[in-house]
Scaffold this active site. Structure first.
Site, PDB file in Angstrom:
ATOM      1  CE1 TYR A 182      12.437  32.876   3.118  1.00  0.00           C
ATOM      2  CE2 TYR A 182      11.906  30.529   3.067  1.00  0.00           C
ATOM      3  CZ  TYR A 182      11.884  31.680   2.449  1.00  0.00           C
ATOM      4  OH  TYR A 182      11.790  31.764   1.218  1.00  0.00           O
ATOM      5  CE  LYS A 221      -0.097  -0.077   5.022  1.00  0.00           C
ATOM      6  NZ  LYS A 221      -1.203   0.296   6.450  1.00  0.00           N
TER       7      LYS A 221
END
EC number: 5.1.1.1
Length: 385
Positions: free
Chosen positions: A257, A32
């Site tokens: 940042y 999956k």
């Protein structure tokens, strides 16, 4: 520049190891979520070559991808709503409620072929599966629908919550509850279903949970599922990128940042084009390391959408150099388990979080040419009870 290299030989190795550990039970390879980020079709083929006899998926889209690739091995699918029953009878379906069972039967009548189902009991995980109170009614309805030819009950199963610790009382309670569910199924006339309960951890260390099949998820991909223990699994993914820019900076230079990180000495900063849009968790800033020239270097400053900055110190780093975010660990690079600790999560989330911008490159290795043919249908029951 950034890619995930998938070692299919490792998948084969891990499957064979799990098959030996299962000691007579078969292996269902859980592919999956795009094979836990490794590529579902490629992983399925490698797992089948390693001895798996079943494949496990959650959705019809995942099952359809495998079938479209020509994979004919039996598939079990276990997550769908009453309006999402697959339009094809080519996969086995897990059923946890009479509502789902009746929806599956209606779809089967429209197709003119019985649906093949595995009845799921909730033995204590409190997710999918019928509770102990609901289970007898589910069995009764399943018996009626099987008698009319709408369904065929192939399996009885459940899922474990605490298999990592064999001494956990919850595990013992689940094993007892599953025994009751199996006994009731036998009394209802389902006396020879395919029985499966064990996940990766249970497959490796809980013999009484193995039955006919074990469902291997994270272990298939080489992540040891039991804290503090190693079983010889080989990690299948190496996540790597490339330095695209370097610069020499002095003390006091702020990085990324907000200038959460300020350089304390003269150093070389390396820009790497991978960020949180690719699956690098923002929370690993200030914790995570990568390998450059075989040496670990920290990621510094905030993680950006498309890039991170690595403090390479005085290493002779230049644009074009390889950067390993994680791999098997054999070359000193971090492992996915370490990344999971830095991100305060589990390896499953790191692996499945690697985004579609990251190119997957398979490395089949020398075993590819001699791979065994996959099983064409459900295997014979090993007979473990």
């Amino acid at each position: 520049m950034t890619r995930a290299v998938i070692d299919l030989n490792a998948i084969e190795h891990n499957t064979a190891l799990l098959l030996r550990a299962a000691a007579g039970a078969g292996v269902m390879a859980v592919v999956k979520a795009n094979g836990f980020g490794h590529g579902s079709v490629e992983v399925a083929r490698a797992a089948l070559a390693g001895g798996a006899s079943w494949l496990g998926v959650t959705s019809w889209a995942e099952a359809r991808e495998l079938r479209a690739a020509g994979i004919r091995a039996p598939i079990l699918m276990w997550l769908y709503g009453p309006d999402d029953v697959p339009p094809d009878a080519d996969v086995d379906l897990s059923v946890s409620s009479t509502l789902a069972l009746e929806a599956v039967a209606r779809a089967a009548r429209r197709r003119g072929r019985p649906a093949v189902v595995h009845l799921k009991a909730d033995t204590g995980l409190s997710r999918g599966g019928a509770t102990a109170a609901e289970w007898p009614h589910l069995l009764t309805v399943a018996g009626k629908l099987q008698a009319e030819g709408s369904i065929t009950v192939r399996g009885v199963w459940s899922h474990l919550a605490t298999a990592e610790d064999p001494a956990d009382p919850g595990l013992a309670r689940q094993l007892i509850a599953f025994g009751h569910a199996r006994a009731q199924a036998a009394a209802a006339g389902f006396d020879r279903p395919l029985v499966h309960l064990a996940n990766s951890a249970a497959a490796l260390q809980v013999p009484q949970a193995r039955f006919d099949l074990v469902r291997a998820g994270i272990a298939l991909y080489g992540v040891e599922p039991v804290p503090g223990r190693t079983f010889g699994l080989r990690p299948a993914m190496t996540w790597e990128s490339t330095v695209i820019l370097t610069k020499r900076v002095g003390p006091g230079a702020g990085v990324s940042y907000g200038h959460d990180h300020v350089v304390g000495r003269e150093t070389t900063l390396a820009l790497v084009p991978v960020g949180y849009a690719d699956g690098v968790p923002r929370r690993v800033a200030g914790r995570a390391e990568v390998a450059v020239h075989g040496r670990r270097c920290p990621i510094v400053g905030r993680i950006a959408m498309d890039q991170v900055v690595v403090d390479a110190g005085d290493l002779p780093v230049r644009a074009g150099d390889r950067v390993v975010l994680f791999g098997p660990g054999t070359g000193g690079e971090p492992t996915v388990a370490e990344w999971a600790r830095w991100a305060e999560t589990i390896p499953h989330e790191i692996l499945t979080g690697i985004g579609p911008r990251v190119r997957r490159v398979t490395r089949p290795g020398p075993a590819a040419a001699g791979r065994r043919a996959e099983p064409a249908g459900p295997p014979s029951r090993p007979g473990r009870r």
